[in-house]
Design a protein around this motif. Sequence first.
Motif, PDB file in Angstrom:
ATOM      1  N   ASP A  85     -17.023  19.660   5.732  1.00 43.55           N
ATOM      2  CA  ASP A  85     -17.878  20.713   6.208  1.00 43.55           C
ATOM      3  C   ASP A  85     -18.199  21.789   5.008  1.00 43.55           C
ATOM      4  OD1 ASP A  85     -18.607  19.354   8.472  1.00 43.55           O
ATOM      5  OD2 ASP A  85     -17.008  20.224   9.807  1.00 43.55           O
ATOM      6  N   VAL A  86     -16.702  21.897   4.629  1.00 43.51           N
ATOM      7  CA  VAL A  86     -16.263  23.193   3.617  1.00 43.51           C
ATOM      8  C   VAL A  86     -17.144  22.734   2.392  1.00 43.51           C
ATOM      9  CG1 VAL A  86     -14.878  24.202   2.050  1.00 43.51           C
ATOM     10  CG2 VAL A  86     -14.234  23.972   4.440  1.00 43.51           C
ATOM     11  N   VAL A  87     -17.121  21.716   1.864  1.00 44.03           N
ATOM     12  CA  VAL A  87     -17.647  21.208   0.819  1.00 44.03           C
ATOM     13  C   VAL A  87     -19.371  21.286   0.960  1.00 44.03           C
ATOM     14  CG1 VAL A  87     -18.363  19.349  -1.056  1.00 44.03           C
ATOM     15  CG2 VAL A  87     -16.016  19.713  -0.179  1.00 44.03           C
ATOM     16  N   ALA A  88     -19.894  20.691   2.113  1.00 46.49           N
ATOM     17  CA  ALA A  88     -21.150  20.680   2.505  1.00 46.49           C
ATOM     18  C   ALA A  88     -21.765  22.013   2.514  1.00 46.49           C
ATOM     19  CB  ALA A  88     -21.548  20.006   3.658  1.00 46.49           C
ATOM     20  N   GLU A  89     -21.019  23.034   3.370  1.00 44.20           N
ATOM     21  CA  GLU A  89     -21.685  24.318   3.520  1.00 44.20           C
ATOM     22  C   GLU A  89     -21.510  25.303   2.206  1.00 44.20           C
ATOM     23  OE1 GLU A  89     -20.070  26.969   7.011  1.00 44.20           O
ATOM     24  OE2 GLU A  89     -19.320  24.829   7.861  1.00 44.20           O
ATOM     25  N   THR A  90     -20.594  24.878   1.337  1.00 44.50           N
ATOM     26  CA  THR A  90     -20.729  25.552   0.028  1.00 44.50           C
ATOM     27  C   THR A  90     -21.660  25.023  -0.806  1.00 44.50           C
ATOM     28  OG1 THR A  90     -18.066  25.480   0.110  1.00 44.50           O
ATOM     29  CG2 THR A  90     -19.236  25.569  -2.221  1.00 44.50           C
ATOM     30  N   PHE A  91     -22.142  23.906  -0.842  1.00 43.61           N
ATOM     31  CA  PHE A  91     -23.332  23.495  -1.662  1.00 43.61           C
ATOM     32  C   PHE A  91     -24.460  24.045  -0.808  1.00 43.61           C
ATOM     33  CE2 PHE A  91     -20.103  21.417  -3.905  1.00 43.61           C
ATOM     34  CZ  PHE A  91     -20.790  21.734  -5.415  1.00 43.61           C
ATOM     35  N   VAL A  92     -24.622  23.905   0.355  1.00 41.16           N
ATOM     36  CA  VAL A  92     -25.841  24.709   0.999  1.00 41.16           C
ATOM     37  C   VAL A  92     -26.006  26.141   0.749  1.00 41.16           C
ATOM     38  CG1 VAL A  92     -26.897  25.383   3.499  1.00 41.16           C
ATOM     39  CG2 VAL A  92     -25.836  22.954   3.098  1.00 41.16           C
ATOM     40  N   VAL A  93     -24.906  26.874   0.411  1.00 43.15           N
ATOM     41  CA  VAL A  93     -24.911  28.332  -0.141  1.00 43.15           C
ATOM     42  C   VAL A  93     -25.435  28.382  -1.532  1.00 43.15           C
ATOM     43  CG1 VAL A  93     -23.557  30.371  -0.572  1.00 43.15           C
ATOM     44  CG2 VAL A  93     -23.267  29.189   1.566  1.00 43.15           C
ATOM     45  N   ALA A  94     -24.947  27.384  -2.070  1.00 47.53           N
ATOM     46  CA  ALA A  94     -25.319  27.213  -3.581  1.00 47.53           C
ATOM     47  C   ALA A  94     -26.650  27.098  -3.619  1.00 47.53           C
ATOM     48  CB  ALA A  94     -24.500  26.474  -4.333  1.00 47.53           C
ATOM     49  N   TRP A  95     -27.357  26.092  -2.917  1.00 48.66           N
ATOM     50  CA  TRP A  95     -28.824  25.735  -2.871  1.00 48.66           C
ATOM     51  C   TRP A  95     -29.537  26.875  -2.556  1.00 48.66           C
ATOM     52  CZ3 TRP A  95     -32.022  22.300  -4.973  1.00 48.66           C
ATOM     53  CH2 TRP A  95     -33.255  22.489  -4.274  1.00 48.66           C
ATOM     54  N   ARG A  96     -29.039  27.642  -1.563  1.00 46.59           N
ATOM     55  CA  ARG A  96     -29.958  28.773  -0.751  1.00 46.59           C
ATOM     56  C   ARG A  96     -29.830  30.066  -2.089  1.00 46.59           C
ATOM     57  NH1 ARG A  96     -27.639  28.791   4.963  1.00 46.59           N
ATOM     58  NH2 ARG A  96     -28.888  27.219   5.823  1.00 46.59           N
ATOM     59  N   ARG A  97     -28.930  30.105  -2.655  1.00 45.60           N
ATOM     60  CA  ARG A  97     -28.524  31.319  -3.742  1.00 45.60           C
ATOM     61  C   ARG A  97     -28.496  30.850  -5.164  1.00 45.60           C
ATOM     62  NH1 ARG A  97     -23.590  34.562  -1.299  1.00 45.60           N
ATOM     63  NH2 ARG A  97     -24.252  35.869  -2.894  1.00 45.60           N
ATOM     64  N   LEU A  98     -29.302  29.884  -5.575  1.00 45.06           N
ATOM     65  CA  LEU A  98     -29.217  29.106  -6.815  1.00 45.06           C
ATOM     66  C   LEU A  98     -29.551  30.175  -7.867  1.00 45.06           C
ATOM     67  CD1 LEU A  98     -28.516  26.370  -7.901  1.00 45.06           C
ATOM     68  CD2 LEU A  98     -31.243  25.787  -7.506  1.00 45.06           C
ATOM     69  N   ASP A  99     -30.356  30.942  -7.893  1.00 43.78           N
ATOM     70  CA  ASP A  99     -30.746  32.142  -8.711  1.00 43.78           C
ATOM     71  C   ASP A  99     -29.690  33.118  -8.989  1.00 43.78           C
ATOM     72  OD1 ASP A  99     -33.313  30.789  -8.953  1.00 43.78           O
ATOM     73  OD2 ASP A  99     -34.045  32.367  -7.692  1.00 43.78           O
TER      74      ASP A  99
END
Length: 182
Positions: A35-49
């Motif tokens: 869950d921590v890994v998935a949520e981390t990369f969801v945040v990365a996707w949303r804030r990619l810029d």
Amino acid sequence: MTEASDATFDRLWSEHAAAVVRYARAHVLPDDVEDVVAETFVVAWRRLDEIPDLGLPWLLGVARGISANARRSRRRQGALNDRLMSLGETRVQNTPEDDWPLFHDGSTMAALRALPESDRELLTLLAWDGLSQEEAAEVLGCSRGALKVRLHRARRRFAQLTDVAHEVTHDRDPAPHLGGTQ
């Protein structure tokens, strides 16, 4: 999103997913790692810029916040379970507050576990996650100067704890380093 965004995200994943998994394993219970890994990369996707060129410190900073939320959630769940137990209900799941999943025994590991969470996190970011002091400062949200002071103090506390643990483990008199005789 664009193909460039997809490529950037794929690069982040391929270069840093293993490090984020290691970080999560060191800071949350095994059930929470994915869950921590998935949520981390969801945040990365949303804030990619917003992600800087050196993405790992940024990702670990995000994972740090998500891990803290997971630990708080576990503590709240444990408190709720305790309240239910006091009302005669059965415990849903065992969630000890002081469980830190990476360390179980050994004098060095016991000393590391005895450190305050902030010292443990700093030392493991440098030693196990392989970050530079500058990158660790970014993860922890502090200046490089503040990190150096924190690191000096954490190393000193760790050294004191490992000295004591070593003496107890080897059944020696702990008095010599306190000015006593051997």
